[in-house]
Design a protein around this motif. Sequence first.
Motif, PDB file in Angstrom:
ATOM      1  N   GLN A   3       0.886  -1.951  -0.298  1.00 63.33           N
ATOM      2  CA  GLN A   3      -0.066  -0.331   0.275  1.00 63.33           C
ATOM      3  C   GLN A   3       1.011   0.989  -0.274  1.00 63.33           C
ATOM      4  OE1 GLN A   3      -2.713  -0.067   3.074  1.00 63.33           O
ATOM      5  NE2 GLN A   3      -4.234   1.939   2.603  1.00 63.33           N
ATOM      6  N   LEU A   4       0.601   2.365  -0.377  1.00 56.38           N
ATOM      7  CA  LEU A   4       0.433   3.268  -0.529  1.00 56.38           C
ATOM      8  C   LEU A   4       0.254   4.293   0.075  1.00 56.38           C
ATOM      9  CD1 LEU A   4       1.995   4.352  -3.711  1.00 56.38           C
ATOM     10  CD2 LEU A   4       3.888   3.391  -2.662  1.00 56.38           C
ATOM     11  N   TYR A  37       2.558  11.640  -9.558  1.00 56.94           N
ATOM     12  CA  TYR A  37       1.735  12.000 -11.359  1.00 56.94           C
ATOM     13  C   TYR A  37       0.733  13.087 -10.517  1.00 56.94           C
ATOM     14  CZ  TYR A  37       4.384   8.414 -13.778  1.00 56.94           C
ATOM     15  OH  TYR A  37       4.827   6.923 -14.302  1.00 56.94           O
ATOM     16  N   ARG A  38       0.678  14.201 -11.143  1.00 60.47           N
ATOM     17  CA  ARG A  38      -0.893  14.744 -11.089  1.00 60.47           C
ATOM     18  C   ARG A  38      -2.186  14.400 -12.006  1.00 60.47           C
ATOM     19  NH1 ARG A  38       2.804  20.667 -11.492  1.00 60.47           N
ATOM     20  NH2 ARG A  38       2.557  20.550 -13.670  1.00 60.47           N
ATOM     21  N   TYR A  93      -2.668  14.967  -6.798  1.00 59.80           N
ATOM     22  CA  TYR A  93      -1.090  14.603  -6.758  1.00 59.80           C
ATOM     23  C   TYR A  93      -1.578  13.237  -5.827  1.00 59.80           C
ATOM     24  CZ  TYR A  93       0.485  18.515  -7.565  1.00 59.80           C
ATOM     25  OH  TYR A  93       1.095  19.807  -9.103  1.00 59.80           O
ATOM     26  N   TYR A  94      -0.695  12.348  -7.078  1.00 58.80           N
ATOM     27  CA  TYR A  94      -0.508  10.567  -7.171  1.00 58.80           C
ATOM     28  C   TYR A  94       0.229   9.785  -6.856  1.00 58.80           C
ATOM     29  CZ  TYR A  94      -5.811  10.180  -8.457  1.00 58.80           C
ATOM     30  OH  TYR A  94      -6.690  11.022  -8.305  1.00 58.80           O
ATOM     31  N   CYS A  95       0.784   8.942  -5.928  1.00 61.67           N
ATOM     32  CA  CYS A  95       2.174   9.003  -5.657  1.00 61.67           C
ATOM     33  C   CYS A  95       2.157   7.036  -6.362  1.00 61.67           C
ATOM     34  CB  CYS A  95       2.128   8.548  -4.058  1.00 61.67           C
ATOM     35  SG  CYS A  95       3.721   7.402  -3.672  1.00 61.67           S
ATOM     36  N   ASN A  96       3.429   6.946  -7.240  1.00 54.50           N
ATOM     37  CA  ASN A  96       3.021   5.936  -7.529  1.00 54.50           C
ATOM     38  C   ASN A  96       4.399   4.385  -7.529  1.00 54.50           C
ATOM     39  OD1 ASN A  96       4.426   4.390 -10.738  1.00 54.50           O
ATOM     40  ND2 ASN A  96       2.675   4.113 -10.652  1.00 54.50           N
ATOM     41  N   ARG A 106       4.824  -4.959  -9.067  1.00 59.24           N
ATOM     42  CA  ARG A 106       3.636  -4.102  -9.628  1.00 59.24           C
ATOM     43  C   ARG A 106       3.445  -3.194  -9.142  1.00 59.24           C
ATOM     44  NH1 ARG A 106      -1.557  -6.412  -6.601  1.00 59.24           N
ATOM     45  NH2 ARG A 106      -2.034  -4.470  -7.017  1.00 59.24           N
ATOM     46  N   GLU A 107       2.828  -2.628  -9.622  1.00 56.32           N
ATOM     47  CA  GLU A 107       2.849  -1.407 -10.325  1.00 56.32           C
ATOM     48  C   GLU A 107       1.421  -1.002  -8.958  1.00 56.32           C
ATOM     49  OE1 GLU A 107       1.063   1.196 -13.157  1.00 56.32           O
ATOM     50  OE2 GLU A 107       2.315   2.438 -12.939  1.00 56.32           O
ATOM     51  N   TYR A 108       1.285   0.472  -8.362  1.00 61.11           N
ATOM     52  CA  TYR A 108       1.395   0.832  -7.015  1.00 61.11           C
ATOM     53  C   TYR A 108       0.443   2.199  -6.978  1.00 61.11           C
ATOM     54  CZ  TYR A 108       0.533  -4.291  -4.866  1.00 61.11           C
ATOM     55  OH  TYR A 108       1.041  -5.591  -4.344  1.00 61.11           O
ATOM     56  N   TRP A 109      -0.580   2.512  -6.793  1.00 66.54           N
ATOM     57  CA  TRP A 109      -1.480   3.582  -6.471  1.00 66.54           C
ATOM     58  C   TRP A 109      -1.563   4.215  -5.405  1.00 66.54           C
ATOM     59  CZ3 TRP A 109      -0.160   6.853 -10.266  1.00 66.54           C
ATOM     60  CH2 TRP A 109       0.448   6.347 -12.039  1.00 66.54           C
TER      61      TRP A 109
END
Length: 119
Positions: A3-4, A37-38, A93-96, A106-109
């Motif tokens: 989890q982020l 990202y935003r 704003y999103y953390c990745n 694996r990619e998490y957001w």
Amino acid sequence: QGQLVESGGGLVQPGGSLTLSCAATGSIRSVGTMGWYRQAPGKQRELVATTTAGGTTTYANSVKGRFTISRDNLKRTVYLQMSSLKPEDTAVYYCNANLQITVLMREYWGQGTQVTVSS
């Protein structure tokens, strides 16, 4: 599971500064590239900045010289220091991050944090 968890968003005046944090939590074997990202209202999500595990960074042209991305590998945390903020920086704003939980990366957001630049 991984989890982020993001923190640090808020309201700031033009020209001001703000720092976002994002911590990777869970049963994580390793952390790869992390980034921010935003997404502004009515616009597509766009890359702001990334940092590899080795510390190589990339920035969107629109934030170069104003934003700094950094990471603490021991804390599994990535930071985004934002300065000289402009109204056009207003966005969620999103953390990745790429996290290895089992065998594969694996990619998490993150859930997203609102940044509003306004007087």
